[in-house]
Design an enzyme around this catalytic site. Structure first.
Site, PDB file in Angstrom:
ATOM      1  N   SER A 282       2.964  18.381   9.480  1.00  0.00           N
ATOM      2  CA  SER A 282       1.856  17.974   8.620  1.00  0.00           C
ATOM      3  C   SER A 282       1.769  18.827   7.359  1.00  0.00           C
ATOM      4  O   SER A 282       2.661  18.803   6.518  1.00  0.00           O
ATOM      5  CB  SER A 282       0.557  18.015   9.434  1.00  0.00           C
ATOM      6  OG  SER A 282      -0.506  17.431   8.740  1.00  0.00           O
ATOM      7  N   ASP A 293      12.344  20.012  -2.397  1.00  0.00           N
ATOM      8  CA  ASP A 293      12.617  19.016  -3.442  1.00  0.00           C
ATOM      9  C   ASP A 293      12.672  19.642  -4.832  1.00  0.00           C
ATOM     10  O   ASP A 293      13.431  19.198  -5.693  1.00  0.00           O
ATOM     11  CB  ASP A 293      11.546  17.921  -3.424  1.00  0.00           C
ATOM     12  CG  ASP A 293      11.805  16.890  -2.330  1.00  0.00           C
ATOM     13  OD1 ASP A 293      12.720  17.115  -1.511  1.00  0.00           O
ATOM     14  OD2 ASP A 293      11.092  15.874  -2.286  1.00  0.00           O
ATOM     15  N   LYS A 307       5.489  14.718  10.775  1.00  0.00           N
ATOM     16  CA  LYS A 307       4.166  14.076  10.688  1.00  0.00           C
ATOM     17  C   LYS A 307       3.845  13.907   9.209  1.00  0.00           C
ATOM     18  O   LYS A 307       3.359  14.821   8.556  1.00  0.00           O
ATOM     19  CB  LYS A 307       3.085  14.913  11.369  1.00  0.00           C
ATOM     20  CG  LYS A 307       1.698  14.276  11.298  1.00  0.00           C
ATOM     21  CD  LYS A 307       0.655  15.146  11.971  1.00  0.00           C
ATOM     22  CE  LYS A 307      -0.719  14.459  11.953  1.00  0.00           C
ATOM     23  NZ  LYS A 307      -1.334  14.484  10.624  1.00  0.00           N
TER      24      LYS A 307
END
Length: 371
Positions: A282, A293, A307
């Site tokens: 999460s 990224d 999640k």
């Protein structure tokens, strides 16, 4: 023209018929619900409180979504859940991760009720106050363990090499465990561990970084292993410390209108390694995804939990609440990680039962190579 009008009339008739059919069908189904309530009240052999029937209907409605992260929270559980997000609560003092059979005890904190009662690392909690953990999501299960100080919680525990389950009744105490721990691993190499993302986490991380930088911080290891997540805003604020301006995370709603959280100018500007494992979930994955990224650091460890959905809390009458999945979150590259997780840049398995933290060793090796 007549053909066009006739076609439009036909289309209107079909749409109207479908609308009427939907309304009638829904009315019939609601009628069935009311009929069952009436029959139970008038014909059932036992006495049942009307409120209990309504709560059961709501709970069943939410369960029918087949979404492990959406849940109807009775007043007591709703209060516990909100306390957990705030970071101070009545509890027993354990760090847990979700497994298919129950809650895995990752760490019982020293001096807490759980440690004194004999809860051990590696225990699997299968029931909480008579409710099966396998039918809950992690956040709901943790909220059930928490509760008012001085009250008791009953746990059924499966322990390796024990044939029969163990039963514990533990009295809750006030538990205020900092979500952040920090230290120097060696000169210039700082280490910050974040156990969850509560409202208190950002100021705790800021304090840790300030202290480390005042003593010559040159590179940082951020440990998000076994972090089950928590507050979205806290995860965004922590991510913003390490990445340049630009998207931190996209929130993708059913309506198709994305919400984007952007990083602000200024960042740590030091070599960074982030540790993750299968229990990093999460909000922890929001930070890990943003770092990966944007290439703000190197991820080391094993694939994360996966999640990638967001829940909102909606207060209901009588103190109850609804935790409902309302969106997906996407990494800065718009990657959907739900049920997939995030693959680290450097994959390192931690051998079961090993006294040596080989993942941390690798993180230190990677960081030193960048220094």
């Amino acid at each position: 023209m007549r053909v066009l009008l006739a076609g439009l009339a036909f289309l209107f008739t079909v749409c109207t018929a479908l609308t009427v059919y939907t309304v009638v069908t829904n009315y019939q189904q609601i009628g069935n619900l009311l009929r069952v309530l009436q029959l139970i009240e008038t014909e059932y052999i036992g006495q049942v409180r009307f409120g209990t029937l309504v709560e059961g209907a709501i709970d069943g409605m939410v369960r029918s979504l087949d979404d492990p992260y959406s849940a109807y929270l009775e007043p007591e559980n709703y209060t516990r859940f909100r306390e957990q997000i705030r970071g101070s609560f009545g509890g027993i003092g354990i760090l847990v991760g979700m497994r298919s059979q129950g809650l895995l005890v990752i760490k019982p904190f020293a001096g807490t009720p759980a440690a004194r009662a004999g809860i051990r690392e590696g225990d699997v909690i299968t029931e909480i106050d008579g409710f099966k953990v396998s039918e809950m999501d992690l956040e709901t299960a943790v909220a059930m363990i928490h509760g008012p100080i001085g009250t008791k919680v009953g746990l059924v525990v499966k322990r390796e090499n024990y044939e029969q389950p163990l039963r514990f009744t533990i009295t809750r105490e006030e538990i205020t465990i900092p979500s952040v721990e920090y230290k120097f691993l060696e000169p210039g190499v700082g280490y910050i561990s974040v156990s969850q993302f509560s409202e208190q986490t950002p100021p705790e991380v800021h304090e840790a970084l300030s202290e480390l930088r005042s003593k010559g911080l040159k590179g940082l290891i951020l440990d998000l292993r076994n972090n089950p997540g928590g507050n979205l805003g806290s995860a965004v604020e922590i991510s913003d410390l390490f990445i340049d301006e630009g998207p931190v995370v996209y929130i993708d709603y059913r309506s198709g209108k994305d919400e984007v959280f952007e990083g602000k100018p200024g960042k740590l500007g030091l070599p960074l390694v982030v540790l993750v494992n299968q229990d990093s979930a999460s909000a922890a994955e929001i930070v890990a995804g943003a770092v990966k990224d944007t290439k703000a650091g190197t991820l080391v460890g094993t694939r994360t939990f996966g999640k990638g959905v967001v829940q909102n809390l909606f207060p209901l009458r009588d103190g109850a609440g609804l935790k409902l999945t309302t969106a997906r979150y996407l990494t800065p590259n718009r990657t959907d990680i739900h049920k997939k997780g995030i693959e680290p840049d450097v994959v390192v398995e931690q051998p079961e039962g090993s006294a040596r933290d080989v993942q941390l060793d690798k993180a230190l090796e990677v960081l030193k190579s960048e220094l």
